[in-house]
Design an enzyme around this catalytic site. Sequence first.
Site, PDB file in Angstrom:
ATOM      1  N   LYS A 174     -42.100 -30.800  27.355  1.00  0.00           N
ATOM      2  CA  LYS A 174     -40.674 -31.116  27.230  1.00  0.00           C
ATOM      3  C   LYS A 174     -40.046 -30.987  28.611  1.00  0.00           C
ATOM      4  O   LYS A 174     -39.765 -29.901  29.101  1.00  0.00           O
ATOM      5  CB  LYS A 174     -39.950 -30.170  26.258  1.00  0.00           C
ATOM      6  CG  LYS A 174     -38.534 -30.678  25.976  1.00  0.00           C
ATOM      7  CD  LYS A 174     -37.502 -29.580  25.844  1.00  0.00           C
ATOM      8  CE  LYS A 174     -36.647 -29.274  27.026  1.00  0.00           C
ATOM      9  NZ  LYS A 174     -35.848 -30.292  27.657  1.00  0.00           N
ATOM     10  N   GLY A 227     -37.564 -22.074  34.601  1.00  0.00           N
ATOM     11  CA  GLY A 227     -36.138 -22.375  34.500  1.00  0.00           C
ATOM     12  C   GLY A 227     -35.334 -21.129  34.826  1.00  0.00           C
ATOM     13  O   GLY A 227     -35.821 -20.235  35.527  1.00  0.00           O
ATOM     14  N   SER A 228     -34.135 -21.062  34.286  1.00  0.00           N
ATOM     15  CA  SER A 228     -33.261 -19.941  34.629  1.00  0.00           C
ATOM     16  C   SER A 228     -33.720 -18.649  33.944  1.00  0.00           C
ATOM     17  O   SER A 228     -34.385 -18.684  32.909  1.00  0.00           O
ATOM     18  CB  SER A 228     -31.827 -20.249  34.197  1.00  0.00           C
ATOM     19  OG  SER A 228     -31.743 -20.205  32.789  1.00  0.00           O
ATOM     20  N   GLY A 232     -35.133 -18.096  30.208  1.00  0.00           N
ATOM     21  CA  GLY A 232     -36.473 -17.500  30.109  1.00  0.00           C
ATOM     22  C   GLY A 232     -36.471 -16.263  29.231  1.00  0.00           C
ATOM     23  O   GLY A 232     -37.381 -16.040  28.428  1.00  0.00           O
ATOM     24  N   GLU A 249     -41.536 -18.482  34.708  1.00  0.00           N
ATOM     25  CA  GLU A 249     -41.229 -18.561  36.145  1.00  0.00           C
ATOM     26  C   GLU A 249     -39.732 -18.776  36.243  1.00  0.00           C
ATOM     27  O   GLU A 249     -39.231 -19.809  35.792  1.00  0.00           O
ATOM     28  CB  GLU A 249     -41.915 -19.775  36.774  1.00  0.00           C
ATOM     29  CG  GLU A 249     -43.308 -19.585  37.271  1.00  0.00           C
ATOM     30  CD  GLU A 249     -43.577 -18.297  37.985  1.00  0.00           C
ATOM     31  OE1 GLU A 249     -42.697 -17.826  38.742  1.00  0.00           O
ATOM     32  OE2 GLU A 249     -44.654 -17.754  37.770  1.00  0.00           O
ATOM     33  N   CYS A 283     -36.565 -22.438  43.399  1.00  0.00           N
ATOM     34  CA  CYS A 283     -36.550 -21.017  43.073  1.00  0.00           C
ATOM     35  C   CYS A 283     -37.010 -20.206  44.269  1.00  0.00           C
ATOM     36  O   CYS A 283     -36.729 -19.020  44.358  1.00  0.00           O
ATOM     37  CB  CYS A 283     -37.355 -20.721  41.825  1.00  0.00           C
ATOM     38  SG  CYS A 283     -39.021 -21.282  41.912  1.00  0.00           S
ATOM     39  N   GLU A 384     -28.232 -15.898  41.793  1.00  0.00           N
ATOM     40  CA  GLU A 384     -28.869 -17.142  42.224  1.00  0.00           C
ATOM     41  C   GLU A 384     -27.846 -18.277  42.129  1.00  0.00           C
ATOM     42  O   GLU A 384     -27.321 -18.554  41.055  1.00  0.00           O
ATOM     43  CB  GLU A 384     -30.077 -17.452  41.337  1.00  0.00           C
ATOM     44  CG  GLU A 384     -30.866 -18.638  41.843  1.00  0.00           C
ATOM     45  CD  GLU A 384     -32.098 -18.938  41.009  1.00  0.00           C
ATOM     46  OE1 GLU A 384     -32.004 -18.928  39.776  1.00  0.00           O
ATOM     47  OE2 GLU A 384     -33.158 -19.195  41.606  1.00  0.00           O
TER      48      GLU A 384
END
Length: 494
Positions: A174, A227-228, A232, A249, A283, A384
């Site tokens: 996805k 992703g964020s 996550g 990650e 990232c 971030e």
Amino acid sequence: MSTTFQNIIGGKRQDAHSGKTFQNINPATGELLGTFPLSDETDVEAAVSAARTAFEHWRLVPAPKRGEILFRVGELLSRYKEDLARIMTREMGKVLKETRGDVQEGIDMAYYMAGEGRRLFGYTVPVELPNKSGMALRDPVGVVACITPWNFPVAIPTWKMFPALIAGNTIVLKPASDTPQSAFRLVEILHEAGIPEGVVNIVFGSGQTVGEALIHHPDVSIISFTGSTESGRHVAVEAAKSLKRVSLEMGGKNAIIVMDDADLELAVEGILWSAYGTTGQRCTACSRLIIHQDVYEKLLTLLIPRIEKLRLGNGLDEASDVGPVINKRQLESIHEYVKIGQSEGASLVIGGKPATEGELSKGFFYQPTLFKDVKPDMRIAKEEIFGPVLSAIKVASFEEAIAVNNDTKYGLSSAIYTQNVNRVQQAVRDITTGILYVNSGTTGAEIQFPFGGTRGTGNGHREAGIAGLDVFTEWKVVYTDYSGKLQKAQIDNQ
Ligand code: UN1
């Protein structure tokens, strides 16, 4: 030109069951690029079922043969590299040299994992009883759901899919809804290379619907997510309810330390590339600059004119250094952080606004931004931002630099510029991120090493390298007793 795309499930192209669609937009121009299926649980059900069925024969294909297919994938990705890079620049925004690099990471991963087809090392060690042997094998696990972000639209799906595939698992991918076309083309290439139908399926749609359905599906064994940190954490909590394996990650707040003895010209190159490359949307991007007080002003004096010279523009133009950010929401979020930085008392040195001159007004461009006099506890130094915003922090010593570097809820990448070998060794010992660069910026990880980070960046797993196989394999230990009698381990058999 805009095209209509479909899901690929069991090798067949299909619209979303609901018939709904969403649009894919070029962030540099606002132009419509394509229409994609807005899938739901029914489409996920079909894709997981196709993957589950395919698993029963794919797991039996000898790993060296699976490797041969991945080798062809590498060849085809090389052949289509330029096309794929252009598709990616169009939908994601980053400049062509970077999207070529993105495809190259996929090529590297294909060849690396193709080679694993003839290794996939397990091991054998002596056992404690005579006429008995023991060996540990890597078994595939089952269906892997790969939920991938928009910043590396080809590379990240390949880091997840290729190790999963070589180990004998099957996939439902996805991809992020901002970059569906690159992922679609990647899956087409996998099929052209000979990946059998159903082994890799792609379902487009939202995280809330498609992602959620994958996380909760009983036939999905592993969720591999990038992703964020917020998303996550949600994946981990939900997947824990059915004890699914999860590999995460997530974010980073990566710093470059510049010591008083550093080669400042060299540091400037690394800072520019790490902070403003990919428009800061990595990232691993550098968003904190930790500078020793003795070279603080000098470094900034060298850096500022170089930031001023960065050319914002459409990534398809080879003269552009920095492309747009991914979408309007991200542009607004970056600008919000800039306002937060100002209200916290940091000094805005350069940038700080959306870039709207001429053609730039059509897209989501943000000026490369630098703050100085940033204190480590300001939000711009802690959270971030995922954009071209760099915060310079002054420190008085090496020890303070290391402490500031490590004081973050993330833990992906760090860099140090120094000529002092003792400081290098101390940094190797004391820096607590998953990756450390010495005399180079915070980006540019190579696929043969474990990629990932500590604390809020991940959940202990690593992608890439040999370590990248771990989450996709289940250890199976086989004991064979050829003594012809009952021998009991841990018991005195005399
Ligand atoms: C990411 O930003 O999500 O080291 C991955 C790098 C790249 C990968 C970044 N090879 O910057």
